[in-house]
Design an enzyme around this catalytic site. Structure first.
Site, PDB file in Angstrom:
ATOM      1  N   ASP A   1       0.775  -0.918   0.031  1.00  0.00           N
ATOM      2  CA  ASP A   1       0.069  -0.127  -0.032  1.00  0.00           C
ATOM      3  C   ASP A   1       0.950   1.334  -0.070  1.00  0.00           C
ATOM      4  O   ASP A   1       2.113   1.068   0.149  1.00  0.00           O
ATOM      5  CB  ASP A   1      -0.993   0.049   1.247  1.00  0.00           C
ATOM      6  CG  ASP A   1      -0.252   0.006   2.605  1.00  0.00           C
ATOM      7  OD1 ASP A   1       1.078   0.172   2.526  1.00  0.00           O
ATOM      8  OD2 ASP A   1      -0.919  -0.079   3.546  1.00  0.00           O
TER       9      ASP A   1
ATOM     10  N   ASP B   1      -7.914  -7.649   0.264  1.00  0.00           N
ATOM     11  CA  ASP B   1      -6.991  -7.995   1.322  1.00  0.00           C
ATOM     12  C   ASP B   1      -7.567  -7.505   2.803  1.00  0.00           C
ATOM     13  O   ASP B   1      -8.274  -6.695   2.741  1.00  0.00           O
ATOM     14  CB  ASP B   1      -5.666  -7.045   1.088  1.00  0.00           C
ATOM     15  CG  ASP B   1      -5.839  -5.728   1.679  1.00  0.00           C
ATOM     16  OD1 ASP B   1      -6.645  -5.009   1.003  1.00  0.00           O
ATOM     17  OD2 ASP B   1      -5.451  -5.360   2.901  1.00  0.00           O
TER      18      ASP B   1
ATOM     19  N   CYS C   1     -12.953 -28.925   6.070  1.00  0.00           N
ATOM     20  CA  CYS C   1     -11.734 -28.391   5.570  1.00  0.00           C
ATOM     21  C   CYS C   1     -10.728 -29.504   5.560  1.00  0.00           C
ATOM     22  O   CYS C   1     -10.636 -30.522   6.405  1.00  0.00           O
ATOM     23  CB  CYS C   1     -11.364 -27.435   6.672  1.00  0.00           C
ATOM     24  SG  CYS C   1      -9.660 -26.557   6.198  1.00  0.00           S
TER      25      CYS C   1
ATOM     26  N   CYS D   1      -7.229 -28.661   5.381  1.00  0.00           N
ATOM     27  CA  CYS D   1      -6.076 -28.195   5.591  1.00  0.00           C
ATOM     28  C   CYS D   1      -5.074 -28.932   6.701  1.00  0.00           C
ATOM     29  O   CYS D   1      -5.779 -29.800   7.252  1.00  0.00           O
ATOM     30  CB  CYS D   1      -6.129 -26.516   6.179  1.00  0.00           C
ATOM     31  SG  CYS D   1      -6.500 -26.634   7.865  1.00  0.00           S
TER      32      CYS D   1
ATOM     33  N   CYS E   1      -6.815 -28.689  10.161  1.00  0.00           N
ATOM     34  CA  CYS E   1      -8.171 -29.640  10.232  1.00  0.00           C
ATOM     35  C   CYS E   1      -7.865 -31.236  10.258  1.00  0.00           C
ATOM     36  O   CYS E   1      -8.520 -32.036  10.692  1.00  0.00           O
ATOM     37  CB  CYS E   1      -9.222 -29.284   9.416  1.00  0.00           C
ATOM     38  SG  CYS E   1      -9.759 -27.440   9.970  1.00  0.00           S
TER      39      CYS E   1
ATOM     40  N   HIS F   1      -5.210 -22.026   9.514  1.00  0.00           N
ATOM     41  CA  HIS F   1      -6.712 -22.411   9.010  1.00  0.00           C
ATOM     42  C   HIS F   1      -7.675 -21.280   8.315  1.00  0.00           C
ATOM     43  O   HIS F   1      -8.152 -21.561   7.538  1.00  0.00           O
ATOM     44  CB  HIS F   1      -7.507 -23.070  10.109  1.00  0.00           C
ATOM     45  CG  HIS F   1      -8.594 -23.101   9.906  1.00  0.00           C
ATOM     46  ND1 HIS F   1      -9.206 -24.124   9.022  1.00  0.00           N
ATOM     47  CD2 HIS F   1      -9.745 -22.566   9.856  1.00  0.00           C
ATOM     48  CE1 HIS F   1     -10.458 -24.040   8.842  1.00  0.00           C
ATOM     49  NE2 HIS F   1     -11.008 -23.145   9.492  1.00  0.00           N
TER      50      HIS F   1
END
Lengths: 371, 371
Positions: free
Chosen positions: A93, A267, A305, A307, A310, A336
């Site tokens: 930014d 974002d 999930c 991931c 998980c 996560h």
């Protein structure tokens, strides 16, 4: 050209855009969510984890890195990528938002902004040229024009004056920016809630021909309806062949409403900040993992999930980490939550390609928000 | 048999022991350093990192896990290994040390110890049988007898009384412990600075035939000379065919002096605690990474280290993380410090095998301590 955007498909139900954003450090399907690594680190995570839990394009904050460790030190490492050893793509930014949000005392002049350090109180100054020079040192693939971000409820007169100055600053930044082959400078659309100012700003920036455009001054305390209205004003004004970045937006509802209004990039610190406070984003809504309810729960954070968190840990263990104030808890939920958003964006892109984004939105509102 | 120790070589220069400790979750060369994962997590690190930065045998603390989340919840996960998903080997302490070090108010009876929770002040009680039952629930490969750990400077009379009670408690624990096929219960040698009490205690424990022996009541504030003297008393008393664990010791000098006095196993929070305060253990001594000196330093933490932190990041970046209070800094230095100790132990084992431990000690004192 530092970046190139290809529009691949427009959702027949909603007008949402599916595209590909090409950078020198990877090509990314859009809409995309970009995790925030304010101080050249996505809080609690290391690069290999960020790679897994993101699409490979992350943010750094110019204001923070300018002050600490200083952009010259980052430059000596070859930019943020050399400093933090992140080998994906980056966006910075302009520092403008922090100048206006973190500092209580500031004086806006045509030349730039005089303000006080948000902690030490030291006198500081940033001009549009300074912002570009710092961002050149930080070396991100995509950088931002220095803009004023006035309160959403400023008077119309002030907002008009501010937008006009922001446009002059955008021009000055464009002139200062030499490294166009490696870094794409985006213009930022301001104008608060005012349709005419927003459109005027967008049209003027289009004239200047930036490689991409950001929508600023949103997600700053206004209502969701006000935010969505501004995006509605802009939907047909923004050029089709350039990426559109909705700054600071990261809740699932705001993301999908932004996508429906033609936004490509998002974002927010939201997923990692929530994580550090023990709030897990799941396919069934948010979970306050510290709750006694989960003390003996042998299920993963999110039953849907895949991931690594998980597929490995129980809610009971993660709750224990938070109750014991163990860092690993924040780390696991941060991972996560980012992974959850990565998957959400993937599903959104699929729904755009299948012209079924309205159905997907309905499902999201039902499952995540119980609406 | 839950464990087996093989003595493979005795250093001709020093009498230090090189051996192999077999457990149901891996065989480990000794002398070994075991990182401490008090609350079923080695602070800041995840299992894959602990695997890389250790030899695969770590600690959990019975006292903490008993209170939070409670040993029954850990048991429901199949023990600490199921709870934290650590797939290496584990050791738990008895809780005795914490009962005596964390709680200000306590009453020692023959039956056990009445004490106050170190935070809430709640009334608690632990007996030798309780400790064993909790440790059975936690399910570590190696567990400890419940012992009293009196101040090093207690009167001889009190220390004698205490050692005798600790021996009775050891016997009661041995009777309570049923799961001998999977968990090896160690006896703990107490006796403060007193040669006769230490030897009496060691001989009595030998009689009870434990699969391994710990030296307790050291590294509790006494001088290094006093600690080394106690180890000298015990060196020839401890059985040759059982592992010897020097509890709570983890500085390089104490480790090597312990090894020279026949110790095989070590644990300490020192490397990870130092790391969280920004102190890196390197081949050239300790480095205070927050120091301004390192602001622009492009070198790794340790020029002689091949760990992933040292082969990736500069001192400048790690200093920046600490100055910015970013958790990743603590994480990177924790990993490095454990890796440093892992390598130190490997080098110590090599020196034992080569009968050159005195030369290695000289080098360590010169390089690490500048002596």
């Amino acid at each position: 050209m530092a970046i190139k955007y290809e529009l691949k498909h427009v959702c027949k139900q909603t007008g949402a855009r599916y595209g590909i954003l090409h950078t020198k450090h990877g090509s990314f399907e859009t809409p995309i969510f970009m995790p925030v690594g304010t101080k050249a680190t996505v809080k609690t995570l290391e690069n290999s984890e960020i790679k897994e839990a993101s699409d490979g394009l992350i943010l750094g904050n110019t204001y923070h890195l300018w002050l600490e460790p200083g952009d010259e030190i980052v430059k000596d490492h070859g930019g943020i990528r050399g400093f933090s050893k992140w080998d994906g793509a980056l966006l910075t930014d302009s520092g403008g938002f922090q100048v206006f949000s973190l500092s209580d005392i500031r004086k806006i002049k045509e030349e730039g902004v005089e303000f006080r350090h948000h902690k030490s109180g030291a006198k500081l100054f940033m001009s549009p040229e300074d912002s570009i020079r710092i961002q050149n040192n930080l070396g991100a693939d995509i950088i931002m024009s220095f803009d004023e971000c006035p309160p959403f409820n400023s008077t119309y007169e002030y907002m008009k004056e501010s937008v006009e100055r922001t446009l002059r600053w955008a021009k000055r930044g464009q002139i200062e920016h030499k490294n166009t082959a490696d870094q794409a400078l985006f213009g930022i659309v301001q104008g608060g809630p005012h349709k005419d100012l927003r459109i005027m700003c967008a049209e003027a920036l289009k004239e200047m021909d930036f490689p991409g455009y950001s929508i600023g001054g949103l997600s700053v305390g206004e209502s969701k309806e006000e935010m969505y209205k501004v995006l509605d004003y802009l939907k047909d004004v923004m050029p089709e062949d350039k990426p559109r970045y909705l700054m600071g937006v990261g809740t699932p509802d705001d993301i999908i409403e932004g996508v429906i209004r033609g936004m490509d990039m998002f974002d927010c610190v939201n997923p990692t900040r929530l994580a550090r406070h023990g709030s897990a984003m799941t396919s069934l809504g948010r979970i306050p993992i510290k709750n006694q309810l989960y003390a003996k729960n042998m299920e993963p954070l999110d039953p849907n999930c895949d991931c690594k968190v998980c597929t490995t840990y129980t809610k009971s263990y993660i709750r224990h980490l938070f109750k014991s104030e163990e860092y690993l808890g924040q780390r696991l939920v941060s991972y996560h939550n980012l992974y959850f958003l990565k998957k959400l964006m993937k599903n959104i892109r699929e729904a755009i390609k299948n012209d079924s984004l309205l159905e997907f939105r309905k499902k999201l509102y039902r499952d995540y928000y119980k609406r």
